[in-house]
Design a protein around this motif. Structure first.
Motif, PDB file in Angstrom:
ATOM      1  N   ASN A 174       0.497  -1.561  -0.021  1.00 57.82           N
ATOM      2  CA  ASN A 174       0.395   0.109  -0.386  1.00 57.82           C
ATOM      3  C   ASN A 174       1.196   1.455   0.057  1.00 57.82           C
ATOM      4  OD1 ASN A 174      -1.195   2.076   0.245  1.00 57.82           O
ATOM      5  ND2 ASN A 174      -2.567   1.722   2.944  1.00 57.82           N
ATOM      6  N   PRO A 175       0.695   1.874  -1.004  1.00 54.30           N
ATOM      7  CA  PRO A 175      -0.019   2.349  -2.182  1.00 54.30           C
ATOM      8  C   PRO A 175       0.005   1.584  -3.186  1.00 54.30           C
ATOM      9  CG  PRO A 175       1.704   3.555  -1.645  1.00 54.30           C
ATOM     10  CD  PRO A 175       2.074   2.829  -0.933  1.00 54.30           C
ATOM     11  N   THR A 176       1.069   0.382  -3.401  1.00 57.34           N
ATOM     12  CA  THR A 176       1.780   0.085  -4.788  1.00 57.34           C
ATOM     13  C   THR A 176       1.185  -0.755  -5.169  1.00 57.34           C
ATOM     14  OG1 THR A 176       3.070  -0.300  -3.706  1.00 57.34           O
ATOM     15  CG2 THR A 176       3.748   1.177  -4.398  1.00 57.34           C
ATOM     16  N   GLY A 177       0.414  -1.519  -5.080  1.00 56.12           N
ATOM     17  CA  GLY A 177      -0.651  -3.130  -4.783  1.00 56.12           C
ATOM     18  C   GLY A 177       0.822  -4.182  -4.901  1.00 56.12           C
ATOM     19  N   TYR A 178       2.197  -3.539  -4.881  1.00 58.45           N
ATOM     20  CA  TYR A 178       3.384  -4.695  -5.503  1.00 58.45           C
ATOM     21  C   TYR A 178       3.674  -5.944  -4.717  1.00 58.45           C
ATOM     22  CZ  TYR A 178       8.205  -5.999  -7.293  1.00 58.45           C
ATOM     23  OH  TYR A 178       9.041  -6.808  -7.858  1.00 58.45           O
ATOM     24  N   LEU A 179       3.465  -7.009  -5.112  1.00 55.45           N
ATOM     25  CA  LEU A 179       3.718  -8.113  -4.460  1.00 55.45           C
ATOM     26  C   LEU A 179       5.171  -8.581  -4.527  1.00 55.45           C
ATOM     27  CD1 LEU A 179       2.296  -9.936  -2.265  1.00 55.45           C
ATOM     28  CD2 LEU A 179       2.157 -11.790  -4.925  1.00 55.45           C
ATOM     29  N   TYR A 180       6.952  -8.591  -3.198  1.00 55.37           N
ATOM     30  CA  TYR A 180       7.296  -9.372  -3.212  1.00 55.37           C
ATOM     31  C   TYR A 180       7.471 -10.596  -3.523  1.00 55.37           C
ATOM     32  CZ  TYR A 180       8.262  -4.336  -1.340  1.00 55.37           C
ATOM     33  OH  TYR A 180       8.494  -2.951  -0.647  1.00 55.37           O
ATOM     34  N   SER A 181       8.559 -10.585  -4.170  1.00 56.09           N
ATOM     35  CA  SER A 181       8.513 -11.926  -4.766  1.00 56.09           C
ATOM     36  C   SER A 181       9.861 -12.656  -3.238  1.00 56.09           C
ATOM     37  CB  SER A 181       9.330 -12.495  -5.871  1.00 56.09           C
ATOM     38  OG  SER A 181      10.562 -12.276  -6.091  1.00 56.09           O
ATOM     39  N   LYS A 182       9.863 -14.102  -3.510  1.00 58.56           N
ATOM     40  CA  LYS A 182       9.900 -15.254  -3.495  1.00 58.56           C
ATOM     41  C   LYS A 182      11.339 -14.783  -2.662  1.00 58.56           C
ATOM     42  CE  LYS A 182      11.385 -20.326  -1.280  1.00 58.56           C
ATOM     43  NZ  LYS A 182      10.964 -21.556  -1.668  1.00 58.56           N
ATOM     44  N   GLU A 183      11.921 -15.035  -3.810  1.00 59.36           N
ATOM     45  CA  GLU A 183      13.613 -13.843  -4.070  1.00 59.36           C
ATOM     46  C   GLU A 183      14.098 -13.188  -3.378  1.00 59.36           C
ATOM     47  OE1 GLU A 183      12.263 -17.314  -6.499  1.00 59.36           O
ATOM     48  OE2 GLU A 183      11.685 -14.841  -6.216  1.00 59.36           O
ATOM     49  N   GLU A 184      13.166 -11.593  -3.545  1.00 61.11           N
ATOM     50  CA  GLU A 184      13.255 -10.321  -2.766  1.00 61.11           C
ATOM     51  C   GLU A 184      13.056 -10.626  -1.243  1.00 61.11           C
ATOM     52  OE1 GLU A 184      11.561  -7.637  -6.186  1.00 61.11           O
ATOM     53  OE2 GLU A 184      10.045  -8.642  -5.028  1.00 61.11           O
ATOM     54  N   ILE A 185      12.652 -11.321  -0.405  1.00 61.43           N
ATOM     55  CA  ILE A 185      12.275 -11.429   0.592  1.00 61.43           C
ATOM     56  C   ILE A 185      13.551 -12.168   1.014  1.00 61.43           C
ATOM     57  CG2 ILE A 185      11.276 -12.659   2.341  1.00 61.43           C
ATOM     58  CD1 ILE A 185       9.583 -10.622   1.998  1.00 61.43           C
ATOM     59  N   GLN A 186      14.170 -13.367   0.666  1.00 67.53           N
ATOM     60  CA  GLN A 186      15.235 -13.518   1.045  1.00 67.53           C
ATOM     61  C   GLN A 186      16.545 -12.846   0.704  1.00 67.53           C
ATOM     62  OE1 GLN A 186      15.528 -16.828  -2.221  1.00 67.53           O
ATOM     63  NE2 GLN A 186      14.270 -18.496  -0.017  1.00 67.53           N
ATOM     64  N   GLN A 187      16.643 -12.566  -0.371  1.00 67.71           N
ATOM     65  CA  GLN A 187      18.186 -11.161   0.238  1.00 67.71           C
ATOM     66  C   GLN A 187      17.582  -9.887   0.666  1.00 67.71           C
ATOM     67  OE1 GLN A 187      17.263  -8.322  -3.875  1.00 67.71           O
ATOM     68  NE2 GLN A 187      16.446 -10.834  -5.276  1.00 67.71           N
ATOM     69  N   LEU A 188      16.555  -9.383   1.106  1.00 67.35           N
ATOM     70  CA  LEU A 188      16.757  -8.858   2.601  1.00 67.35           C
ATOM     71  C   LEU A 188      16.592  -9.641   3.858  1.00 67.35           C
ATOM     72  CD1 LEU A 188      13.265  -7.463   1.905  1.00 67.35           C
ATOM     73  CD2 LEU A 188      14.897  -5.976   1.365  1.00 67.35           C
ATOM     74  N   ALA A 189      16.126 -10.729   3.777  1.00 72.25           N
ATOM     75  CA  ALA A 189      16.763 -11.475   4.974  1.00 72.25           C
ATOM     76  C   ALA A 189      17.960 -11.812   4.798  1.00 72.25           C
ATOM     77  CB  ALA A 189      16.173 -13.306   4.730  1.00 72.25           C
ATOM     78  N   LYS A 190      18.764 -11.985   3.790  1.00 67.48           N
ATOM     79  CA  LYS A 190      20.153 -12.512   3.385  1.00 67.48           C
ATOM     80  C   LYS A 190      20.550 -10.780   4.151  1.00 67.48           C
ATOM     81  CE  LYS A 190      24.221 -13.405   0.742  1.00 67.48           C
ATOM     82  NZ  LYS A 190      25.081 -13.845  -0.628  1.00 67.48           N
ATOM     83  N   LEU A 191      20.358  -9.265   4.032  1.00 66.47           N
ATOM     84  CA  LEU A 191      20.180  -8.494   4.139  1.00 66.47           C
ATOM     85  C   LEU A 191      20.638  -8.565   5.805  1.00 66.47           C
ATOM     86  CD1 LEU A 191      22.398  -5.614   3.333  1.00 66.47           C
ATOM     87  CD2 LEU A 191      19.547  -4.949   2.908  1.00 66.47           C
ATOM     88  N   VAL A 192      19.507  -8.470   5.894  1.00 66.00           N
ATOM     89  CA  VAL A 192      19.299  -8.225   7.503  1.00 66.00           C
ATOM     90  C   VAL A 192      20.058  -9.189   8.643  1.00 66.00           C
ATOM     91  CG1 VAL A 192      16.813  -7.164   7.155  1.00 66.00           C
ATOM     92  CG2 VAL A 192      16.790  -9.301   8.127  1.00 66.00           C
ATOM     93  N   LYS A 193      20.057  -9.830   8.020  1.00 68.95           N
ATOM     94  CA  LYS A 193      21.308 -11.127   9.331  1.00 68.95           C
ATOM     95  C   LYS A 193      22.545 -10.495   9.553  1.00 68.95           C
ATOM     96  CE  LYS A 193      19.483 -15.277   6.934  1.00 68.95           C
ATOM     97  NZ  LYS A 193      19.258 -16.216   6.669  1.00 68.95           N
ATOM     98  N   LYS A 194      23.237  -9.763   8.079  1.00 64.50           N
ATOM     99  CA  LYS A 194      24.680  -9.536   7.837  1.00 64.50           C
ATOM    100  C   LYS A 194      24.720  -8.389   9.172  1.00 64.50           C
ATOM    101  CE  LYS A 194      27.247  -7.543   4.597  1.00 64.50           C
ATOM    102  NZ  LYS A 194      27.567  -7.366   2.854  1.00 64.50           N
ATOM    103  N   HIS A 195      23.571  -7.415   8.453  1.00 63.38           N
ATOM    104  CA  HIS A 195      23.934  -6.290   9.119  1.00 63.38           C
ATOM    105  C   HIS A 195      23.374  -6.355  10.765  1.00 63.38           C
ATOM    106  CE1 HIS A 195      25.978  -4.079   6.492  1.00 63.38           C
ATOM    107  NE2 HIS A 195      24.956  -4.561   5.602  1.00 63.38           N
ATOM    108  N   ASN A 196      22.982  -7.516  11.099  1.00 65.03           N
ATOM    109  CA  ASN A 196      21.993  -7.854  12.658  1.00 65.03           C
ATOM    110  C   ASN A 196      20.516  -6.435  13.014  1.00 65.03           C
ATOM    111  OD1 ASN A 196      21.299  -9.004  15.129  1.00 65.03           O
ATOM    112  ND2 ASN A 196      23.113  -7.392  16.120  1.00 65.03           N
TER     113      ASN A 196
END
Length: 396
Positions: A174-196
């Motif tokens: 909201n407001p874009t209607g964009y649906l993040y893909s599994k791959e995009e979620i995995q990219q973010l997951a890797k990033l937050v784990k890297k930087h705690n």
């Protein structure tokens, strides 16, 4: 005269609601206002939820548990299990809407002047929640030219500093209607784990994923047990915006224990609304099949009609029930007010949400609007025709 707080002065007005006085004035003049500005579904609330309140046997309307009814939380956990999300009732705090859940999250994980990275445009009230918490929003721009896809991870990394505590996404957006893909979620997951960091996901539109796409939750991604915090709500899922029931979900026990202290300060979530929300979980899947089919038809009609207007660019939503349209104007705030004050066609006008309020970056979104396609198809066609005619008459 006593002065108000600096925080109060900085608190942003809602781009969704700030034009209400102009809409009310138009209605008093006899103009029919078609509301494209707010995500209030016209889909009927499940009867099972309404009946649960109507047929209650309560004699004393008492406080509930601070974290919400245990039976309700267990049923929420069962609902998530059906969506391939494994959590326990103890991982859930029932809140007064998703809004309170977001406020609790910010209070729980962030101190004043800490930073949170959010892809923009984003739900306008994120700015308000951050201001109330004394938190700094660090925006990262997603573009209408890429349908508001997740920006490159390298751009996120450039924004991470010593004050960064979390990344917040809305999925579907909201407001874009964009649906993040599994791959995009995995990219973010890797990033937050890297930087705690924490990864917060506002997943209130989970059910509304279109064109064969599937929603992938941050709580489905392994290895995020201490990083992932999800915000949810019954408002849009069951067309129960007035119930004001949401929840905060995390497997991080310290997050839940700390958020519970914020919840204790407001005592408990509303009892009748929990009764309705618990009953709503018994809604059959056929309800969502019909609702999703209806929203897809509305989306297709809206996008098709908007694309007929010269100079208009529109992103195609993959979920939720909003889209962002870029108009051939320079100031959508002025245009939206003009629509309500000075324009009508066949006795009607439209109310839209100027998109600048969905950005944190100054100057962005000024030629964009958010449209909520929560109206019947015939009304949407009429609204877009009014919008097209108005654009021809409006001068910047």
């Amino acid at each position: 005269m006593p002065t108000i707080s600096e925080k109060g002065s900085q608190m942003p007005a809602s781009p969704i609601r700030k034009l209400v006085p102009y809409a009310e004035a138009a209605k008093k003049r006899g103009t029919h206002v078609i509301h494209l500005n707010i995500g209030q579904p016209d889909i009927k609330t499940p009867q099972v939820a309404l009946d649960a309140v109507r047929n209650h046997a309560i004699e004393v309307l008492a406080y509930s548990m601070t974290e919400g009814s245990e039976i309700y939380r267990e049923k929420i956990a069962d609902y998530y299990a059906k969506n391939d999300i494994s959590v326990n009732a103890s991982d859930i705090i029932v809140t007064t809407g998703g809004s309170e859940a977001l406020s609790f999250v910010m209070g729980t994980i962030m101190d004043g002047d800490d930073e949170i990275i959010i892809p923009e445009p984003f739900y306008a009230n994120y700015n308000g929640f951050a201001t109330a918490a004394g938190v700094k929003v660090v925006p990262i721009v997603s573009s209408i030219d890429s349908n508001f896809a997740l920006p490159p991870i390298s751009q996120f990394e450039q924004l991470i500093g010593p004050k960064t505590k979390a990344i917040l996404i809305c999925n579907p957006g909201n407001p874009t209607g964009y649906l993040y893909s599994k791959e995009e979620i995995q990219q973010l997951a890797k990033l937050v784990k890297k930087h705690n960091l924490f990864l917060i996901a506002d997943e209130v539109y989970r059910e509304f994923a279109y064109d064969g796409r599937e929603h992938y939750s941050i709580l489905q991604e392994p290895g995020l047990e201490n990083h992932a915090v999800m915000v949810d709500s019954v408002s849009k899922r069951y067309s129960m915006c007035g119930a004001r029931i949401g929840c905060l979900v995390s497997r991080n026990k310290e997050v839940i224990q700390t958020a519970l202290k914020f919840a204790q300060a407001r005592l408990s979530p509303p009892t009748f609304a929990q009764i309705a929300s618990e009953a709503a979980l018994d809604t059959p899947p056929s309800y969502f099949d019909a609702v999703i089919s209806e929203y897809v038809e509305r989306r297709n009609i809206l996008v098709t009609e908007l694309q007929k207007i010269e100079g208009v660019k529109v992103a195609v939503p993959q979920g939720a029930f909003y889209c962002v349209a870029e108009l051939p104007i320079s100031n959508s705030d002025d245009f939206a007010q003009w629509l309500l004050e000075k324009f009508e066609m066949d006795g009607a006008t439209v109310m839209v949400a100027p998109a600048a309020g969905f950005y944190a970056s100054e100057g962005l979104g000024k030629n964009q609007i958010r449209i909520a396609y929560v109206l019947e198809k015939e009304e949407l066609v009429k609204a877009v025709r009014i919008l097209g005619t108005a654009l021809k008459e409006y001068t910047n």
